[in-house]
Design an enzyme around this catalytic site. Sequence first.
Site, mmCIF file in Angstrom:
data_model
loop_
_atom_site.group_PDB
_atom_site.id
_atom_site.type_symbol
_atom_site.label_atom_id
_atom_site.label_comp_id
_atom_site.label_asym_id
_atom_site.label_seq_id
_atom_site.Cartn_x
_atom_site.Cartn_y
_atom_site.Cartn_z
ATOM 1 N N ARG A 1 -3.209 23.668 37.952
ATOM 2 C CA ARG A 1 -4.605 23.386 38.322
ATOM 3 C C ARG A 1 -4.756 21.948 38.816
ATOM 4 O O ARG A 1 -5.419 21.682 39.823
ATOM 5 C CB ARG A 1 -5.478 23.628 37.090
ATOM 6 N N VAL B 1 -2.383 19.993 40.023
ATOM 7 C CA VAL B 1 -1.695 19.820 41.313
ATOM 8 C C VAL B 1 -2.625 20.266 42.438
ATOM 9 O O VAL B 1 -2.835 19.539 43.424
ATOM 10 C CB VAL B 1 -0.375 20.659 41.356
ATOM 11 N N ARG C 1 -5.917 20.756 42.504
ATOM 12 C CA ARG C 1 -7.177 20.014 42.684
ATOM 13 C C ARG C 1 -6.942 18.598 43.221
ATOM 14 O O ARG C 1 -7.692 18.120 44.060
ATOM 15 C CB ARG C 1 -7.959 19.987 41.380
ATOM 16 N N ARG D 1 13.762 33.769 36.023
ATOM 17 C CA ARG D 1 15.111 33.198 36.119
ATOM 18 C C ARG D 1 15.659 33.723 37.437
ATOM 19 O O ARG D 1 15.425 34.871 37.806
ATOM 20 C CB ARG D 1 15.998 33.673 34.984
ATOM 21 N N ILE E 1 9.476 24.132 26.106
ATOM 22 C CA ILE E 1 8.961 24.080 24.729
ATOM 23 C C ILE E 1 9.946 23.380 23.794
ATOM 24 O O ILE E 1 9.577 22.876 22.755
ATOM 25 C CB ILE E 1 8.587 25.484 24.192
ATOM 26 N N ASP E 2 11.243 23.357 24.168
ATOM 27 C CA ASP E 2 12.278 22.772 23.313
ATOM 28 C C ASP E 2 12.301 21.240 23.317
ATOM 29 O O ASP E 2 13.058 20.635 22.568
ATOM 30 C CB ASP E 2 13.668 23.228 23.789
ATOM 31 N N GLY F 1 6.910 20.756 5.803
ATOM 32 C CA GLY F 1 7.410 20.539 4.439
ATOM 33 C C GLY F 1 8.561 21.451 4.053
ATOM 34 O O GLY F 1 8.634 21.944 2.926
ATOM 35 N N ALA F 2 9.484 21.663 4.996
ATOM 36 C CA ALA F 2 10.613 22.547 4.698
ATOM 37 C C ALA F 2 11.590 21.867 3.731
ATOM 38 O O ALA F 2 11.746 20.645 3.757
ATOM 39 C CB ALA F 2 11.341 22.905 5.991
ATOM 40 N N HIS G 1 7.937 27.749 -4.028
ATOM 41 C CA HIS G 1 8.520 28.403 -2.854
ATOM 42 C C HIS G 1 9.652 27.525 -2.324
ATOM 43 O O HIS G 1 9.814 26.381 -2.771
ATOM 44 C CB HIS G 1 7.472 28.586 -1.756
HETATM 45 P P1 ADP Z 1 14.640 26.255 32.447
HETATM 46 O O1 ADP Z 1 14.154 25.721 33.742
HETATM 47 O O2 ADP Z 1 13.544 26.645 31.528
HETATM 48 O O3 ADP Z 1 15.706 25.388 31.824
HETATM 49 P P2 ADP Z 1 16.795 28.063 33.304
HETATM 50 O O4 ADP Z 1 17.871 27.235 32.759
HETATM 51 O O5 ADP Z 1 16.864 29.549 33.157
HETATM 52 O O6 ADP Z 1 15.339 27.680 32.742
HETATM 53 O O7 ADP Z 1 16.696 27.751 34.866
HETATM 54 C C1 ADP Z 1 15.676 28.303 35.653
HETATM 55 C C2 ADP Z 1 16.151 28.533 37.050
HETATM 56 O O8 ADP Z 1 16.523 27.296 37.663
HETATM 57 C C3 ADP Z 1 17.418 29.376 37.161
HETATM 58 O O9 ADP Z 1 17.152 30.755 37.024
HETATM 59 C C4 ADP Z 1 17.827 29.036 38.593
HETATM 60 O O10 ADP Z 1 16.996 29.682 39.525
HETATM 61 C C5 ADP Z 1 17.509 27.542 38.654
HETATM 62 N N1 ADP Z 1 18.729 26.758 38.399
HETATM 63 C C6 ADP Z 1 19.320 26.523 37.210
HETATM 64 N N2 ADP Z 1 20.461 25.800 37.364
HETATM 65 C C7 ADP Z 1 20.587 25.590 38.688
HETATM 66 C C8 ADP Z 1 21.556 24.913 39.503
HETATM 67 N N3 ADP Z 1 22.642 24.319 38.963
HETATM 68 N N4 ADP Z 1 21.362 24.896 40.837
HETATM 69 C C9 ADP Z 1 20.283 25.482 41.391
HETATM 70 N N5 ADP Z 1 19.340 26.137 40.692
HETATM 71 C C10 ADP Z 1 19.476 26.191 39.361
#
Ligand code: ADP
Length: 322
Positions: free
Chosen positions: A21, A23, A25, A72, A126-127, A185-186, A216
Site C-alpha cells: 500500500r 509503495v 501510494r 516459490r 517472519i524468522d 517464560g519458557a 507447569h
Molecule cells: P524467502 O524469500 O522467503 O526466503 P525462498 O527462499 O523460497 O523464500 O525464495 C523465494 C524465491 O526467490 C524462490 O522461489 C526463487 O524464485 C527466488 N530465489 C531464491 N534464490 C534465488 C537465487 N539464488 N537466484 C534467483 N532467484 C532466487
Amino acid sequence: MKTIAVLTSGGDGPGLNPCIRAVVRRAVKKGLEVYGVRRGYSGLIGGDIISLNSRDVSGILGRGGTFLGTARCPEFKDIKVRRTALRHLNQRSIEGLIVIGGNGSLTGALELDKMGYPVIGIPASIDNDVNETDIAVGVDTTLNTILESIDRIKDTATSHQRAFLVEVMGRDCGYLALQSGIAGGAELVLVPEREGPPMEQIADEVVNAYVEGKSHCIIVIAEGWKPGTRAVEDYLKKRADLGFDVRVTVLGHVQRGGRPSVFDRTLGSRMGAYAVDALLQGETGKMVALRSSKLTLVPLADAVRTLKPLDPEMLELADMLE
Ligand code: ADP
C-alpha cells in the site's frame, strides 16, 4: 523514472499489505505509474502484472497475507528465465522493481540488479533471518501470535500440571523460538543454531521445574532443531519420574496469518515509501534496512550473504531466566 512495479515473493507473513500500500501510494504521489506483479517471480515470468492505483490498495492495511499473492519459483535461478521476466517488465515500460521478501527473494532481486535492472529490496521474513537490518516486516506480529498461544498453553498447562513442548516456525533460524521463549517464560528454548542438550538434561529441566514447585513447564522448540520435537516427546514420555504429563503443540501456519501489529503496519509503511524514494534517487541493488530505529539502504549482497545469527546476549538471557 516514470513507471515502477512491486511484488511479494517467498514466505508470506503479516505486514506485506501495508508495505504494498505504501509503495503504491508514495509512487502515485510522486507522479509514477505503478504495477503489481501477482504471485512473486512466477507472475513476473508469466507476465501476470496489473496496474495499481491508490484506491486498489484501500482496505488492505489491516489484512494479513499479501493481496498480490506470493509463490516459490525455483526456475527464477535460471538466467534465461530471468531474461523472460525482464522482457515482460520492459514491454510495459516498467523501469524499476521493488521486491518484498526474505533471503531467497532478495537474492533473486540481487540477480536482477546484476543484469542491470534497477531493483530495491524490502526485508520481509517472519524468522528475522535477513542480515543487515534490526528487524524484518512480519516478525513482530508473528511473535505476538506465538506469545498469545504460549500464554494460553500456560493456562491449561498450569491447570493440569503439564509440561508442554511448543514447536514454532524456524527451519534454519531460532529467532522466533528464542524471543517467544524469553517473552513467554519458557523453562527451555531449543534452537537450530545451538546443539541441543542431551535428552537426559532436557528431562532434568522438567524434573527441576517440578521440584521447584512450578505448576507447569514450557519448552519452546524451533522446527529446525535436531533431533526434533518428536524425539523429545518420545523420550520424555518414556520417563516415569518427571512429575508432569507431557503434551505437544505444533503451532504451524497460524503463525503466518493474522492482522499485522502496529509495529508491522508502521514498519511496512515506512519501508515501502522509502523504497520508492530510493528507486527515484537512482539507487539499485540495495535493501531498505532498519538500524536503531532509522531507515537506511544497505547493499543487497551484504544482506543475503549469510543468514542473520542469533544475538548471543539473548541466548544468555534465555538461559539465565530458565
Ligand atoms: P524467502 O524469500 O522467503 O526466503 P525462498 O527462499 O523460497 O523464500 O525464495 C523465494 C524465491 O526467490 C524462490 O522461489 C526463487 O524464485 C527466488 N530465489 C531464491 N534464490 C534465488 C537465487 N539464488 N537466484 C534467483 N532467484 C532466487
